[in-house]
Design a protein around this motif. Structure first.
Motif, mmCIF file in Angstrom:
data_model
loop_
_atom_site.group_PDB
_atom_site.id
_atom_site.type_symbol
_atom_site.label_atom_id
_atom_site.label_comp_id
_atom_site.label_asym_id
_atom_site.label_seq_id
_atom_site.Cartn_x
_atom_site.Cartn_y
_atom_site.Cartn_z
ATOM 1 N N LEU A 87 0.839 -1.196 0.000
ATOM 2 C CA LEU A 87 0.000 0.000 0.000
ATOM 3 C C LEU A 87 0.872 1.244 0.000
ATOM 4 C CD1 LEU A 87 -2.783 1.398 0.271
ATOM 5 C CD2 LEU A 87 -2.480 1.213 2.743
ATOM 6 N N LEU A 88 1.924 1.233 0.808
ATOM 7 C CA LEU A 88 2.838 2.373 0.866
ATOM 8 C C LEU A 88 3.527 2.588 -0.473
ATOM 9 C CD1 LEU A 88 4.268 4.555 2.586
ATOM 10 C CD2 LEU A 88 6.001 2.837 3.063
ATOM 11 N N LYS A 89 4.011 1.514 -1.086
ATOM 12 C CA LYS A 89 4.693 1.634 -2.377
ATOM 13 C C LYS A 89 3.762 2.171 -3.456
ATOM 14 C CE LYS A 89 8.502 -1.563 -2.135
ATOM 15 N NZ LYS A 89 9.203 -2.677 -2.737
ATOM 16 N N SER A 90 2.556 1.617 -3.533
ATOM 17 C CA SER A 90 1.635 2.064 -4.571
ATOM 18 C C SER A 90 1.192 3.503 -4.344
ATOM 19 C CB SER A 90 0.430 1.129 -4.663
ATOM 20 O OG SER A 90 -0.256 1.099 -3.430
ATOM 21 N N THR A 91 1.010 3.908 -3.100
ATOM 22 C CA THR A 91 0.644 5.291 -2.803
ATOM 23 C C THR A 91 1.785 6.234 -3.166
ATOM 24 O OG1 THR A 91 -0.763 4.552 -0.994
ATOM 25 C CG2 THR A 91 -0.142 6.862 -0.997
ATOM 26 N N CYS A 92 3.006 5.855 -2.834
ATOM 27 C CA CYS A 92 4.169 6.688 -3.153
ATOM 28 C C CYS A 92 4.357 6.839 -4.661
ATOM 29 C CB CYS A 92 5.427 6.117 -2.518
ATOM 30 S SG CYS A 92 5.500 6.349 -0.742
ATOM 31 N N VAL A 93 4.197 5.754 -5.391
ATOM 32 C CA VAL A 93 4.339 5.817 -6.843
ATOM 33 C C VAL A 93 3.234 6.686 -7.447
ATOM 34 C CG1 VAL A 93 4.221 4.444 -8.959
ATOM 35 C CG2 VAL A 93 5.592 3.645 -7.037
ATOM 36 N N CYS A 94 2.018 6.536 -6.957
ATOM 37 C CA CYS A 94 0.894 7.339 -7.444
ATOM 38 C C CYS A 94 1.142 8.828 -7.184
ATOM 39 C CB CYS A 94 -0.395 6.874 -6.775
ATOM 40 S SG CYS A 94 -1.846 7.828 -7.244
ATOM 41 N N CYS A 95 1.590 9.153 -5.977
ATOM 42 C CA CYS A 95 1.890 10.548 -5.643
ATOM 43 C C CYS A 95 3.013 11.093 -6.512
ATOM 44 C CB CYS A 95 2.261 10.677 -4.168
ATOM 45 S SG CYS A 95 0.881 10.460 -3.039
ATOM 46 N N ALA A 96 4.043 10.290 -6.744
ATOM 47 C CA ALA A 96 5.167 10.736 -7.566
ATOM 48 C C ALA A 96 4.716 11.021 -8.999
ATOM 49 C CB ALA A 96 6.271 9.689 -7.551
ATOM 50 N N ILE A 97 3.908 10.144 -9.560
ATOM 51 C CA ILE A 97 3.423 10.353 -10.926
ATOM 52 C C ILE A 97 2.593 11.625 -11.001
ATOM 53 C CG2 ILE A 97 1.865 9.433 -12.687
ATOM 54 C CD1 ILE A 97 2.873 6.623 -11.854
ATOM 55 N N LEU A 98 1.693 11.807 -10.038
ATOM 56 C CA LEU A 98 0.866 13.019 -10.028
ATOM 57 C C LEU A 98 1.722 14.277 -9.900
ATOM 58 C CD1 LEU A 98 -2.116 11.884 -7.783
ATOM 59 C CD2 LEU A 98 -2.155 12.318 -10.236
#
Length: 121
Positions: free
Chosen positions: A6-17
């Motif tokens: 969950l942390l990894k996917s949230t971090c990647v999503c935030c980075a892309i945004l």
């Protein structure tokens, strides 16, 4: 393990945004960005807790900058571009750098003490 994903996917999503925010978008995108990045920064702070103070401090600053409740307006896009890029890189570093693992103590069973009287000859 599930919280790590969950942390990894949230971090990647935030980075892309954040990387996409470098381009010009309607104001609604930036409102959405503030909300998602703020929640992502809070999640990172909670997951790191007391382990690594410099990382927590960096994400406190990100949470303050991207706070949707009391937003900080810098008004000039050129000021936000480096903030977006640096914040995106920090999110990716948290997602993909190896987290220090807790050292598990191996339980070594001590051999029972033997006496000469216990030996069979």
């Amino acid at each position: 393990m599930k919280s790590n994903n969950l942390l990894k996917s949230t971090c990647v999503c935030c980075a892309i945004l954040l990387f996409v925010a470098v381009f010009y978008w309607p104001i609604e995108y930036y409102t959405f960005l503030r909300t998602i990045v703020f929640i992502g920064a809070l999640l990172v702070m909670v997951s790191l807790r007391q382990k690594q103070f410099p990382w927590i401090l960096a994400f406190v600053i990100i949470a303050i900058l991207f706070n949707p409740i009391f937003p900080i307006y810098l008004y000039i896009k050129a000021y936000w571009i480096p903030i977006d890029i640096i914040s995106g890189i920090l999110f990716l570093l948290v997602a993909f750098l190896k987290q220090p693992q807790k050292k598990s103590e191996k339980k070594v069973k001590k051999a029972d003490k033997t006496y000469s009287r216990d030996k069979i000859y």
